[in-house]
Design an enzyme around this catalytic site. Structure first.
Site, PDB file in Angstrom:
ATOM      1  N   ASP A  68     -10.285  15.738   2.356  1.00 18.51           N
ATOM      2  CA  ASP A  68     -10.099  15.767   0.905  1.00 18.51           C
ATOM      3  C   ASP A  68     -11.371  15.429   0.144  1.00 18.51           C
ATOM      4  OD1 ASP A  68      -9.956  13.124   1.861  1.00 18.51           O
ATOM      5  OD2 ASP A  68      -7.809  12.991   1.517  1.00 18.51           O
ATOM      6  N   ASP A 136       1.212   3.939   0.347  1.00 14.98           N
ATOM      7  CA  ASP A 136       2.424   4.653  -0.076  1.00 14.98           C
ATOM      8  C   ASP A 136       2.861   5.705   0.949  1.00 14.98           C
ATOM      9  OD1 ASP A 136       0.510   6.641  -0.432  1.00 14.98           O
ATOM     10  OD2 ASP A 136       0.879   6.927  -2.577  1.00 14.98           O
ATOM     11  N   HIS A 138       0.920   8.100   2.249  1.00 17.20           N
ATOM     12  CA  HIS A 138       0.239   9.403   2.220  1.00 17.20           C
ATOM     13  C   HIS A 138      -0.676   9.569   3.434  1.00 17.20           C
ATOM     14  CE1 HIS A 138      -3.207   7.583  -0.426  1.00 17.20           C
ATOM     15  NE2 HIS A 138      -3.671   7.721   0.790  1.00 17.20           N
ATOM     16  N   GLU A 143       0.718  12.920  -1.362  1.00 14.24           N
ATOM     17  CA  GLU A 143       1.439  11.776  -1.906  1.00 14.24           C
ATOM     18  C   GLU A 143       2.951  11.969  -1.691  1.00 14.24           C
ATOM     19  OE1 GLU A 143      -0.207   9.290  -2.512  1.00 14.24           O
ATOM     20  OE2 GLU A 143      -1.819   9.515  -3.980  1.00 14.24           O
TER      21      GLU A 143
HETATM   22  C1  F6R Z   1      -9.180   9.803   3.085  1.00  9.58           C
HETATM   23  C2  F6R Z   1      -7.749  10.071   3.054  1.00  9.58           C
HETATM   24  C3  F6R Z   1      -6.750   9.018   2.756  1.00  9.58           C
HETATM   25  C4  F6R Z   1      -7.058   7.659   3.400  1.00  9.58           C
HETATM   26  C5  F6R Z   1      -6.006   6.627   3.002  1.00  9.58           C
HETATM   27  C6  F6R Z   1      -6.316   5.248   3.569  1.00  9.58           C
HETATM   28  O1  F6R Z   1      -9.915  10.964   3.401  1.00  9.58           O
HETATM   29  O2  F6R Z   1      -7.370  11.197   3.247  1.00  9.58           O
HETATM   30  O3  F6R Z   1      -5.474   9.441   3.180  1.00  9.58           O
HETATM   31  O4  F6R Z   1      -7.097   7.800   4.787  1.00  9.58           O
HETATM   32  O5  F6R Z   1      -5.932   6.554   1.612  1.00  9.58           O
HETATM   33  O6  F6R Z   1      -7.500   4.782   2.994  1.00  9.58           O
HETATM   34  P1  F6R Z   1      -8.227   3.486   3.545  1.00  9.58           P
HETATM   35  O7  F6R Z   1      -8.637   3.778   4.927  1.00  9.58           O
HETATM   36  O8  F6R Z   1      -9.414   3.290   2.634  1.00  9.58           O
HETATM   37  O9  F6R Z   1      -7.226   2.377   3.468  1.00  9.58           O
END
Ligand code: F6R
Length: 243
Positions: A68, A136, A138, A143
């Site tokens: 992303d 959450d 995701h 989401e």
């Molecule tokens: C990042 C992504 C997100 C993160 C998730 C956890 O490329 O796709 O899904 O993996 O938000 O983020 P952290 O590791 O910072 O807790």
């Protein structure tokens, strides 16, 4: 099918994730890697860099596809995921810039950019997809409520994700972009093998729902119950509800 590894600390989590990565890279010198940003994979990327320096393992033939990118942030932006990947991995290994792929957050037409990225991704098979998980539930930026058959698309980030990610933007929620380009759940599910990393108490509910909860778009990560090769690596805090 899940293979679950519960570790004592983040260093152990990163070592376990690196074992999975090494298994893939040892088998295939032109492996196709799906990569994530955020805090979770940073330790894994450090291990990949250390191994590259120590063993001389080459990434010349490896290609990467990121999950992303924030809409509105470009290559020059300190907070873009393009910059994150260069700072945390790409600049320290011998990967070729042209073999690294990430959505263009500055595309004039983000929906067309999502379609272009998905079409490119359909030409390859990701050998190993690295994932984190949002508090959450995701994965990538799919989401809660995102359909399981979603492909790469533009999404609004939830309030929860915006506050979780404010730590990268001087703690200021108003600086966090509100939209992102993201691979869809169906895109992620095409990977041959997946390694998901989660640490910290704020991930405990999402990890529980992913592994033990119903298959529901309320917890997008629950789709991984349908994948046949997922290794989930957690620390004790993130795995607290599994005992
Ligand atoms: C990042 C992504 C997100 C993160 C998730 C956890 O490329 O796709 O899904 O993996 O938000 O983020 P952290 O590791 O910072 O807790």
């Amino acid at each position: 099918m899940f293979h679950l590894v519960i570790c004592r600390n983040y260093d152990e989590v990163s070592s376990e994730a690196f074992k999975v990565m090494k298994g893939v890279l040892d088998q295939k010198k032109d492996a196709v890697l799906g990569l994530a940003t955020g805090s979770s994979p940073v330790g894994l990327y450090k291990k990949m860099i250390a191994d590259h320096k120590a063993s001389g393992r080459s990434y010349r033939d490896v290609s990467t596809w990121n999950l992303d990118e924030y809409v509105g942030l470009g290559k020059e932006d300190e907070q873009s995921y393009y910059t994150f990947m260069h700072e945390n991995l790409f600049d320290a290994i011998d990967i070729k810039e042209e073999n690294t792929h990430i959505e263009n957050g500055l595309a004039a037409d983000p929906d067309a950019e999502a379609k272009r990225y998905e079409a490119e991704l359909k030409k390859v098979t990701v050998d190993l997809q690295v994932l984190g998980i949002g508090s959450d539930g995701h994965i990538a930026f799919n989401e809660p409520g995102t359909p399981f058959d979603a492909e790469t698309h533009v999404t609004d980030l939830t309030e929860q994700t915006i506050s979780d990610n404010a730590r990268f933007f001087d703690g200021d929620k108003s600086k966090v972009p509100t939209r992102a380009l993201t691979q869809g759940l169906a895109t992620v599910m095409r990977a041959r093998k997946i390694v998901l990393i989660a640490t910290g108490a704020n991930k405990a509910d999402a990890v529980y729902d992913m592994l033990k909860g119903p298959l529901t778009t309320d917890c997008p990560a629950s789709i991984l119950q349908k994948h046949n090769d997922v290794t989930v690596i957690v620390d004790e805090a993130a795995g607290a509800r599994l005992r």
